[in-house]
Design a protein around this motif. Structure first.
Motif, PDB file in Angstrom:
ATOM      1  N   CYS A 152       0.846  -1.191   0.000  1.00 39.02           N
ATOM      2  CA  CYS A 152       0.000   0.000   0.000  1.00 39.02           C
ATOM      3  C   CYS A 152       0.879   1.238   0.000  1.00 39.02           C
ATOM      4  O   CYS A 152       1.786   1.363   0.818  1.00 39.02           O
ATOM      5  CB  CYS A 152      -0.900   0.029   1.223  1.00 39.02           C
ATOM      6  SG  CYS A 152      -2.098  -1.277   1.241  1.00 39.02           S
ATOM      7  N   LEU A 153       0.585   2.155  -0.907  1.00 39.33           N
ATOM      8  CA  LEU A 153       1.345   3.397  -0.984  1.00 39.33           C
ATOM      9  C   LEU A 153       0.689   4.513  -0.179  1.00 39.33           C
ATOM     10  O   LEU A 153       1.333   5.493   0.156  1.00 39.33           O
ATOM     11  CB  LEU A 153       1.500   3.829  -2.442  1.00 39.33           C
ATOM     12  CG  LEU A 153       2.243   2.836  -3.336  1.00 39.33           C
ATOM     13  CD1 LEU A 153       2.225   3.307  -4.777  1.00 39.33           C
ATOM     14  CD2 LEU A 153       3.661   2.643  -2.847  1.00 39.33           C
ATOM     15  N   LYS A 171      -1.048   2.390   4.764  1.00 34.12           N
ATOM     16  CA  LYS A 171       0.217   2.750   4.126  1.00 34.12           C
ATOM     17  C   LYS A 171       1.330   1.826   4.600  1.00 34.12           C
ATOM     18  O   LYS A 171       1.457   1.537   5.792  1.00 34.12           O
ATOM     19  CB  LYS A 171       0.559   4.210   4.438  1.00 34.12           C
ATOM     20  CG  LYS A 171       1.769   4.711   3.704  1.00 34.12           C
ATOM     21  CD  LYS A 171       1.987   6.188   3.921  1.00 34.12           C
ATOM     22  CE  LYS A 171       3.176   6.648   3.100  1.00 34.12           C
ATOM     23  NZ  LYS A 171       3.361   8.082   3.166  1.00 34.12           N
ATOM     24  N   ASN A 172       2.134   1.340   3.631  1.00 32.80           N
ATOM     25  CA  ASN A 172       3.291   0.467   3.832  1.00 32.80           C
ATOM     26  C   ASN A 172       2.955  -0.959   4.252  1.00 32.80           C
ATOM     27  O   ASN A 172       3.854  -1.739   4.529  1.00 32.80           O
ATOM     28  CB  ASN A 172       4.298   1.073   4.816  1.00 32.80           C
ATOM     29  CG  ASN A 172       4.914   2.340   4.284  1.00 32.80           C
ATOM     30  OD1 ASN A 172       5.145   2.456   3.077  1.00 32.80           O
ATOM     31  ND2 ASN A 172       5.167   3.304   5.144  1.00 32.80           N
ATOM     32  N   GLN A 188      -4.299   3.203 -10.110  1.00 30.10           N
ATOM     33  CA  GLN A 188      -4.656   4.463  -9.461  1.00 30.10           C
ATOM     34  C   GLN A 188      -3.573   4.948  -8.510  1.00 30.10           C
ATOM     35  O   GLN A 188      -3.640   6.065  -8.007  1.00 30.10           O
ATOM     36  CB  GLN A 188      -5.967   4.317  -8.696  1.00 30.10           C
ATOM     37  CG  GLN A 188      -7.166   4.143  -9.590  1.00 30.10           C
ATOM     38  CD  GLN A 188      -8.434   3.873  -8.801  1.00 30.10           C
ATOM     39  OE1 GLN A 188      -8.419   3.773  -7.575  1.00 30.10           O
ATOM     40  NE2 GLN A 188      -9.541   3.743  -9.507  1.00 30.10           N
ATOM     41  N   GLY A 189      -2.570   4.111  -8.247  1.00 27.93           N
ATOM     42  CA  GLY A 189      -1.474   4.532  -7.388  1.00 27.93           C
ATOM     43  C   GLY A 189      -1.716   4.266  -5.917  1.00 27.93           C
ATOM     44  O   GLY A 189      -0.958   4.747  -5.074  1.00 27.93           O
ATOM     45  N   VAL A 190      -2.740   3.480  -5.586  1.00 28.12           N
ATOM     46  CA  VAL A 190      -3.005   3.128  -4.185  1.00 28.12           C
ATOM     47  C   VAL A 190      -2.106   1.975  -3.774  1.00 28.12           C
ATOM     48  O   VAL A 190      -1.565   1.952  -2.669  1.00 28.12           O
ATOM     49  CB  VAL A 190      -4.496   2.757  -3.988  1.00 28.12           C
ATOM     50  CG1 VAL A 190      -4.761   2.267  -2.584  1.00 28.12           C
ATOM     51  CG2 VAL A 190      -5.382   3.949  -4.315  1.00 28.12           C
ATOM     52  N   LEU A 191      -1.931   0.993  -4.683  1.00 29.46           N
ATOM     53  CA  LEU A 191      -1.100  -0.178  -4.410  1.00 29.46           C
ATOM     54  C   LEU A 191       0.081  -0.198  -5.364  1.00 29.46           C
ATOM     55  O   LEU A 191       0.038   0.390  -6.447  1.00 29.46           O
ATOM     56  CB  LEU A 191      -1.907  -1.461  -4.587  1.00 29.46           C
ATOM     57  CG  LEU A 191      -3.100  -1.685  -3.673  1.00 29.46           C
ATOM     58  CD1 LEU A 191      -3.835  -2.955  -4.064  1.00 29.46           C
ATOM     59  CD2 LEU A 191      -2.675  -1.756  -2.219  1.00 29.46           C
ATOM     60  N   GLU A 192       1.111  -0.928  -4.955  1.00 28.94           N
ATOM     61  CA  GLU A 192       2.289  -1.110  -5.790  1.00 28.94           C
ATOM     62  C   GLU A 192       2.597  -2.602  -5.839  1.00 28.94           C
ATOM     63  O   GLU A 192       2.586  -3.270  -4.809  1.00 28.94           O
ATOM     64  CB  GLU A 192       3.465  -0.350  -5.167  1.00 28.94           C
ATOM     65  CG  GLU A 192       4.787  -0.622  -5.821  1.00 28.94           C
ATOM     66  CD  GLU A 192       5.915   0.054  -5.063  1.00 28.94           C
ATOM     67  OE1 GLU A 192       6.741   0.711  -5.732  1.00 28.94           O
ATOM     68  OE2 GLU A 192       5.995  -0.090  -3.833  1.00 28.94           O
ATOM     69  N   HIS A 193       2.807  -3.130  -7.038  1.00 35.85           N
ATOM     70  CA  HIS A 193       3.136  -4.540  -7.200  1.00 35.85           C
ATOM     71  C   HIS A 193       4.560  -4.771  -6.704  1.00 35.85           C
ATOM     72  O   HIS A 193       5.505  -4.155  -7.194  1.00 35.85           O
ATOM     73  CB  HIS A 193       3.001  -4.936  -8.671  1.00 35.85           C
ATOM     74  CG  HIS A 193       3.223  -6.378  -8.936  1.00 35.85           C
ATOM     75  ND1 HIS A 193       3.296  -6.893 -10.189  1.00 35.85           N
ATOM     76  CD2 HIS A 193       3.402  -7.439  -8.104  1.00 35.85           C
ATOM     77  CE1 HIS A 193       3.504  -8.181 -10.131  1.00 35.85           C
ATOM     78  NE2 HIS A 193       3.579  -8.535  -8.871  1.00 35.85           N
TER      79      HIS A 193
END
Length: 196
Positions: A152-153, A171-172, A188-193
């Motif tokens: 989570c970003l 977050k994190n 959408q930039g909420v999560l990062e693979h």
């Protein structure tokens, strides 16, 4: 020189890579339209003068201005059409909610077109796949695995997956989730693979 502003609009789009949307250049569009109006009015007066007074030497100038009018028209049409194609691609990339940085670069008519396209696409997706519909914007690339690890970003809140499990996206925090459920949040930039 005629048509310079119109060609500059096309160059502006050409300089941008795919997936980017430059700010709508309203000033240049207005200048091109004013040039077209001036060319048209000059042609109208020369045509009437050529007809009434029989001045055939004005015909090449009239044809030249007419060609400039057509070129300006083609350039503006290409500029607007390319922007619409880019906006349509952004809907597939980011989903139904565009980031404010992109929305800032769009004019009011483009925002209206985006909203209409978004509604049309949603109506179509609801008509597919039974009661719940089918989200055809998911899985744009064939998955290598059904589950992926994500980080989570930013805080997003609760997120429910198919089996009814509710996960808190803080977050994190890192989670192992079905790819198709979190692909939209990744765009959408909420999560990062997280790639191991």
């Amino acid at each position: 020189m005629f048509c310079e502003k119109a060609v500059e609009l096309i160059r502006e789009l050409h300089r941008m890579s795919d997936g980017q949307l430059p700010a709508f250049n309203e000033d240049s569009i207005r200048q091109v339209l004013e040039e077209m109006k001036a060319l048209y009015e000059q042609n109208q007066s020369d045509v009437s003068e050529a007809k009434t007074e029989g001045k055939s030497e004005l015909i090449p100038t009239i044809k030249f201005r007419h060609c400039c009018l057509l070129r300006n028209q083609r350039c503006i049409t290409a500029y607007l059409y390319d922007r619409l194609l880019r906006i349509r691609a952004l809907r597939w990339e980011y989903g139904s909610v565009l980031p404010t940085t992109i929305r800032f670069h769009m004019c009011a008519e483009e925002l209206e077109w985006f909203n209409q396209y978004k509604k049309s696409l949603a109506t179509y997706m609801r008509s597919l796949g039974g009661e719940e519909g089918l989200d055809i914007t998911q899985d744009m690339k064939p998955p290598k695995s059904l589950y992926i690890e994500v980080r989570c970003l930013k805080d997003h809140g609760e997120f429910e997956i198919d089996d009814g499990t509710v996960i808190l996206l803080k977050k994190n925090s890192q989670h192992f989730l079905p790819r198709w459920k979190c692909e939209q949040l990744i765009r959408q930039g909420v999560l990062e693979h997280v790639i191991s």
